[in-house]
Design a protein around this motif. Structure first.
Motif, PDB file in Angstrom:
ATOM      1  N   VAL A  45       6.621 -70.359   4.732  1.00  0.00           N
ATOM      2  CA  VAL A  45       7.684 -69.547   5.327  1.00  0.00           C
ATOM      3  C   VAL A  45       8.980 -70.101   4.752  1.00  0.00           C
ATOM      4  O   VAL A  45       9.210 -71.317   4.794  1.00  0.00           O
ATOM      5  CB  VAL A  45       7.687 -69.629   6.873  1.00  0.00           C
ATOM      6  CG1 VAL A  45       8.862 -68.863   7.446  1.00  0.00           C
ATOM      7  CG2 VAL A  45       6.379 -69.105   7.440  1.00  0.00           C
ATOM      8  N   HIS A  47      13.264 -70.275   4.064  1.00  0.00           N
ATOM      9  CA  HIS A  47      14.616 -70.081   4.612  1.00  0.00           C
ATOM     10  C   HIS A  47      15.587 -70.170   3.449  1.00  0.00           C
ATOM     11  O   HIS A  47      15.454 -71.034   2.570  1.00  0.00           O
ATOM     12  CB  HIS A  47      14.933 -71.178   5.641  1.00  0.00           C
ATOM     13  CG  HIS A  47      16.366 -71.218   6.040  1.00  0.00           C
ATOM     14  ND1 HIS A  47      16.914 -70.306   6.919  1.00  0.00           N
ATOM     15  CD2 HIS A  47      17.376 -72.042   5.668  1.00  0.00           C
ATOM     16  CE1 HIS A  47      18.190 -70.577   7.074  1.00  0.00           C
ATOM     17  NE2 HIS A  47      18.502 -71.626   6.329  1.00  0.00           N
ATOM     18  N   LYS A  64       6.576 -70.621  13.234  1.00  0.00           N
ATOM     19  CA  LYS A  64       6.197 -69.330  12.646  1.00  0.00           C
ATOM     20  C   LYS A  64       4.974 -69.496  11.742  1.00  0.00           C
ATOM     21  O   LYS A  64       4.044 -68.690  11.782  1.00  0.00           O
ATOM     22  CB  LYS A  64       7.376 -68.764  11.849  1.00  0.00           C
ATOM     23  CG  LYS A  64       7.175 -67.346  11.373  1.00  0.00           C
ATOM     24  CD  LYS A  64       8.372 -66.836  10.587  1.00  0.00           C
ATOM     25  CE  LYS A  64       9.508 -66.479  11.516  1.00  0.00           C
ATOM     26  NZ  LYS A  64      10.593 -65.760  10.820  1.00  0.00           N
ATOM     27  N   ASP A 115       6.039 -62.529   6.920  1.00  0.00           N
ATOM     28  CA  ASP A 115       6.988 -63.562   6.476  1.00  0.00           C
ATOM     29  C   ASP A 115       6.308 -64.714   5.744  1.00  0.00           C
ATOM     30  O   ASP A 115       6.983 -65.635   5.293  1.00  0.00           O
ATOM     31  CB  ASP A 115       7.730 -64.143   7.690  1.00  0.00           C
ATOM     32  CG  ASP A 115       8.693 -63.147   8.309  1.00  0.00           C
ATOM     33  OD1 ASP A 115       9.130 -62.219   7.604  1.00  0.00           O
ATOM     34  OD2 ASP A 115       9.006 -63.312   9.506  1.00  0.00           O
TER      35      ASP A 115
END
Length: 189
Positions: A45, A47, A64, A115
């Motif tokens: 995941v 960012h 997540k 995601d």
């Protein structure tokens, strides 16, 4: 502007001394080895944006990832590696464009969606530093690896990705420490 009081100067001195002592203890306990790694498949995941010192951000990203991986039976510790992969050099890249991926090693045929993405982590030679850290000591650990160990090692950076491998849950450690390995890709000078 105000002149610092004797008390505030003393507090600043004590904080400076304590911080230097913490850094010295971190370096004293640090073990750095050169290891050959196999290529790894990881689900991740990602960012994009600032992340330094934001433990809530990392907690949310890992939650997540675990929410996706848990029902698929992919969280198999100690066989799985749990990592943060840093795609950009924070000294060069604008903070709003920094990329970090929290990752879990998975079988090659794993299907990802939403995601969660999939990538290969390159194998090869890495400098691996093992640290026991308080959550605010990661910059000192990275500095030890990059600015102190690497220049004296006979190696230089290779163009693969750096990452952290987490060996424990700090909430379960009696002193709240994070046992972490920092991996820096290297090649001979």
């Amino acid at each position: 502007s105000e002149v610092p009081s004797e008390e505030s100067s003393y507090i600043a001195y004590v904080n400076f001394r304590n911080n230097n002592r913490r850094i010295a203890m971190l370096k004293e306990k640090a073990v750095v080895e050169v290891k050959e790694l196999e290529e790894m498949n990881v689900a991740y995941v990602r960012h994009i944006g600032p992340y330094k010192g934001n433990s809530k951000l990392f907690e949310g990203l890992f939650n997540k990832l675990f929410a996706w991986a848990g029902p698929r039976g992919l969280v198999n510790f100690p066989d799985s590696k749990l990592m943060s992969v840093y795609h950009d050099d924070p000294e060069i890249t604008e903070e709003s464009k920094l990329r970090v991926s929290v990752c879990l090693t998975v079988p090659e045929d794993t299907k990802v969606d939403g995601d969660v993405g999939m990538m290969k982590m390159a194998g090869g030679k890495y400098a691996v530093g093992r640290f026991e850290l308080q959550s605010d000591q990661y910059p000192e650990a990275w500095n030890h690896m990059v600015a102190e160990w690497l220049p004296e090692s006979g190696y230089q950076f290779d163009d693969r990705l750096c990452f952290e491998n987490y060996l424990n849950n700090s909430k379960e450690h009696p002193e709240g420490l994070c046992i972490t390995e920092i991996y820096i890709p290297i090649k001979p000078m």
